[in-house]
Write a protein that holds these residues in place. Structure first.
Motif, mmCIF file in Angstrom:
data_model
loop_
_atom_site.group_PDB
_atom_site.id
_atom_site.type_symbol
_atom_site.label_atom_id
_atom_site.label_comp_id
_atom_site.label_asym_id
_atom_site.label_seq_id
_atom_site.Cartn_x
_atom_site.Cartn_y
_atom_site.Cartn_z
ATOM 1 N N ARG A 111 3.245 3.017 8.688
ATOM 2 C CA ARG A 111 2.598 2.667 7.423
ATOM 3 C C ARG A 111 1.124 2.335 7.606
ATOM 4 N N VAL A 112 0.758 1.785 8.764
ATOM 5 C CA VAL A 112 -0.658 1.529 9.043
ATOM 6 C C VAL A 112 -1.411 2.845 9.251
ATOM 7 N N LYS A 114 -0.605 5.754 8.081
ATOM 8 C CA LYS A 114 -0.696 6.434 6.780
ATOM 9 C C LYS A 114 -1.788 5.814 5.913
ATOM 10 N N TYR A 115 -1.953 4.504 6.009
ATOM 11 C CA TYR A 115 -2.999 3.832 5.245
ATOM 12 C C TYR A 115 -4.384 4.248 5.751
ATOM 13 N N GLU A 119 -5.604 5.886 2.318
ATOM 14 C CA GLU A 119 -6.520 5.030 1.559
ATOM 15 C C GLU A 119 -7.915 4.978 2.170
ATOM 16 N N LYS A 127 -7.868 8.534 13.723
ATOM 17 C CA LYS A 127 -6.557 7.902 13.799
ATOM 18 C C LYS A 127 -6.043 7.896 15.229
#
Length: 211
Positions: A111-112, A114-115, A119, A127
């Motif tokens: 989730r980090v 993906k953020y 976002e 990344k």
């Protein structure tokens, strides 16, 4: 027991190893994180954090968070101990665990990432740099502890939670192609653990939901 798990989740991987080491029967119920199955209303009622793993006990009660699950298993099924009895030794093992479970995994999980790419619009290369940076920083610290305390495994010659936390994190580091050649003690421990059946059958490739 039912283990809500995703094959690539390192936190789920930890629990699978512990259940195997303690020779406890369990059934895997896959929760596909990339397909956002963890966000469904049904699963959210089981785990308000909308993460895996979740361990559903025989009585229907549910425990979330991998380290809380490990603690429950250690206390409920002490016949195969995975923590030292000596308080100092136990603290050292927990220090090793926290380097991974607190300092590394939370900022490098799905989730980090993906953020970061969603976002914050960072590139795939950025990344990758983020992921590798935190692996290298925290593995450097862990390697120093292993220099002092490791034997065949992270703490001496007995398997502990430190190994249970380490193996999944190394798996993910390899998946992200992080160079680990400067961590000989980590690599030694990984090589030894990967010879043990409990670790082998807990690996992502052995899971029913492996892709």
């Amino acid at each position: 027991m039912n283990l809500y798990s995703y094959f690539r989740s390192s936190a789920s991987y930890r629990v699978r190893i512990a259940l195997n080491l303690k020779n406890l029967p369990y059934q895997i119920i896959p929760v596909h994180l990339v397909k956002s199955e963890q966000l469904t209303e049904d699963y959210s009622t089981k785990n308000p954090s909308k993460l895996v793993p979740s361990l559903e006990l025989d009585n229907g009660k549910i425990i979330t968070q991998s380290m809380a699950i490990l603690d429950y298993l250690e206390n409920e099924y002490p016949a195969t101990p995975l923590l030292p009895n000596n308080h100092y030794d136990r603290a050292i093992v927990l220090s090793m665990c926290n380097i991974i479970a607190c300092d590394t995994h939370p900022i490098n999980n799905l989730r980090v990432l993906k953020y970061l790419t969603g976002e914050l619009k960072v590139s795939d290369e950025q990344k990758q740099d983020w992921y590798a940076h935190w692996i290298l920083v925290n593995f450097t610290a862990l390697e120093e502890l292993l220099k002092v305390h490791s034997g065949q495994y992270s703490f001496g010659d007995e398997i502990t939670w430190a190994d249970i936390c380490l193996i999944p994190q190394v798996y993910n580091a390899n998946r992200f192609k992080v160079d680990l050649t400067n961590f000989p003690n980590i690599l030694k421990v990984v090589e030894n653990c990967q010879k043990i059946e409990a670790f082998i059958i807990a690996s992502p490739e052995k899971q029913v939901d492996f892709e």
